[in-house]
Design a protein around this motif. Structure first.
Motif, PDB file in Angstrom:
ATOM      1  N   LEU A 192      29.782 -19.044 -23.843  1.00 28.11           N
ATOM      2  CA  LEU A 192      28.514 -18.860 -23.128  1.00 28.11           C
ATOM      3  C   LEU A 192      28.160 -17.387 -22.925  1.00 28.11           C
ATOM      4  N   ALA A 193      29.139 -16.498 -23.005  1.00 25.09           N
ATOM      5  CA  ALA A 193      28.855 -15.065 -22.897  1.00 25.09           C
ATOM      6  C   ALA A 193      27.912 -14.597 -24.013  1.00 25.09           C
ATOM      7  N   HIS A 194      27.802 -15.397 -25.083  1.00 27.58           N
ATOM      8  CA  HIS A 194      26.961 -15.043 -26.223  1.00 27.58           C
ATOM      9  C   HIS A 194      25.668 -15.857 -26.293  1.00 27.58           C
ATOM     10  N   ILE A 195      25.449 -16.742 -25.323  1.00 31.00           N
ATOM     11  CA  ILE A 195      24.294 -17.649 -25.358  1.00 31.00           C
ATOM     12  C   ILE A 195      23.319 -17.272 -24.246  1.00 31.00           C
ATOM     13  N   ARG A 196      22.047 -17.146 -24.588  1.00 31.82           N
ATOM     14  CA  ARG A 196      21.066 -16.764 -23.568  1.00 31.82           C
ATOM     15  C   ARG A 196      20.952 -17.850 -22.500  1.00 31.82           C
ATOM     16  N   GLU A 197      20.634 -17.428 -21.297  1.00 28.66           N
ATOM     17  CA  GLU A 197      20.500 -18.353 -20.175  1.00 28.66           C
ATOM     18  C   GLU A 197      19.471 -19.423 -20.519  1.00 28.66           C
ATOM     19  N   GLY A 198      19.843 -20.680 -20.294  1.00 23.40           N
ATOM     20  CA  GLY A 198      18.940 -21.785 -20.574  1.00 23.40           C
ATOM     21  C   GLY A 198      18.754 -22.094 -22.044  1.00 23.40           C
ATOM     22  N   GLY A 199      19.572 -21.483 -22.918  1.00 20.11           N
ATOM     23  CA  GLY A 199      19.427 -21.676 -24.355  1.00 20.11           C
ATOM     24  C   GLY A 199      19.772 -23.083 -24.813  1.00 20.11           C
ATOM     25  N   ARG A 200      19.503 -23.316 -26.085  1.00 21.21           N
ATOM     26  CA  ARG A 200      19.773 -24.629 -26.697  1.00 21.21           C
ATOM     27  C   ARG A 200      21.178 -24.636 -27.302  1.00 21.21           C
ATOM     28  N   ILE A 201      21.963 -25.647 -26.925  1.00 19.42           N
ATOM     29  CA  ILE A 201      23.324 -25.803 -27.438  1.00 19.42           C
ATOM     30  C   ILE A 201      23.447 -27.147 -28.127  1.00 19.42           C
ATOM     31  N   LEU A 202      24.069 -27.139 -29.300  1.00 15.16           N
ATOM     32  CA  LEU A 202      24.447 -28.372 -29.991  1.00 15.16           C
ATOM     33  C   LEU A 202      25.925 -28.604 -29.744  1.00 15.16           C
ATOM     34  N   ASP A 203      26.272 -29.732 -29.128  1.00 14.72           N
ATOM     35  CA  ASP A 203      27.675 -30.126 -28.966  1.00 14.72           C
ATOM     36  C   ASP A 203      27.992 -31.043 -30.139  1.00 14.72           C
ATOM     37  N   ALA A 204      28.635 -30.466 -31.151  1.00 14.84           N
ATOM     38  CA  ALA A 204      28.848 -31.122 -32.437  1.00 14.84           C
ATOM     39  C   ALA A 204      30.194 -31.835 -32.461  1.00 14.84           C
ATOM     40  N   GLY A 205      30.161 -33.165 -32.466  1.00 10.08           N
ATOM     41  CA  GLY A 205      31.384 -33.950 -32.337  1.00 10.08           C
ATOM     42  C   GLY A 205      31.814 -33.926 -30.883  1.00 10.08           C
ATOM     43  N   CYS A 206      30.939 -34.384 -30.010  1.00 10.08           N
ATOM     44  CA  CYS A 206      31.072 -34.153 -28.557  1.00 10.08           C
ATOM     45  C   CYS A 206      32.174 -34.954 -27.882  1.00 10.08           C
ATOM     46  N   GLY A 207      32.745 -35.960 -28.565  1.00  7.59           N
ATOM     47  CA  GLY A 207      33.803 -36.744 -27.915  1.00  7.59           C
ATOM     48  C   GLY A 207      33.328 -37.330 -26.604  1.00  7.59           C
TER      49      GLY A 207
END
Length: 192
Positions: free
Chosen positions: A29-44
């Motif tokens: 998350l240190a590299h992701i802008r606040e409120g950004g879009r995240i793909l949880d790929a193979g989220c279990g």
């Protein structure tokens, strides 16, 4: 592969949903802008999707096993798509992709294409987190296939994925109780 998770979804959910992954998520998350879009790929279990949602990120999650996707959907309170890595077709949609202990089930010959698909799904400058059991074997455990990677294996893979560069990599122990002796290769990769 999905046969195992179809048959063992409830047990796998219980074994992983409460594993403390905060330190790993923080590095990502240190590299992701606040409120950004995240793909949880193979989220279990959806454990990490839930944490990202609580932190204010917009999350898309998928898993290949329908029963696992259903349990994850209940856990995070939003739909989880049922799909395989080989079917990812988004283009420049995500600020970050979280592939925690999931790409290790992709057979080694298919990894370059899968990494290219994930790279395409990232916005320019987007970051992919991935983790593999540490080693250089292709092996079977029951009905599950594992592709293990070490630093050399990851470097060889990245040579086949134009536009994706390493940010950092590190070795960690398994975060599940009683499994700290198992080693993992973690990597943060950026789309150029």
């Amino acid at each position: 592969m999905t046969d195992y998770y179809n048959a063992n979804a409830a047990a796998y959910f219980e074994a992983t949903v409460d594993v403390e992954m905060g330190p790993l998520r923080a590095r990502f998350l240190a590299h992701i802008r606040e409120g950004g879009r995240i793909l949880d790929a193979g989220c279990g279990s959806g454990r990490d999707s839930r944490a990202f949602l609580k932190a204010g990120y917009r999350v898309t999650a998928f898993d290949a096993a329908e029963p696992m996707a259903e349990l994850a959907s209940e856990h995070i309170g939003q739909p989880v798509e049922i799909m395989r890595f080989q079917d990812v077709a988004w283009a420049e949609r995500f600020d970050g992709i979280w592939a925690c202990a999931s790409l290790l089930h992709v057979p080694r010959p298919e990894l370059p294409d899968v990494f290219q698909r994930l790279t395409r799904a990232l916005k320019p400058g987007g970051v992919l987190y991935t983790s593999f059991k540490y080693g250089n074997e292709d092996r079977k455990e029951g009905r599950r296939h594992f592709t293990d990677l070490d630093e050399a294996g990851l470097a060889a893979l990245l040579e086949q994925v134009p536009g994706l560069q390493g940010l950092e990599q590190w070795i960690s122990g398994d975060r599940r109780a009683g499994r700290a002796h198992e080693r993992w290769l973690n990597a943060l990769l950026r789309k150029g």
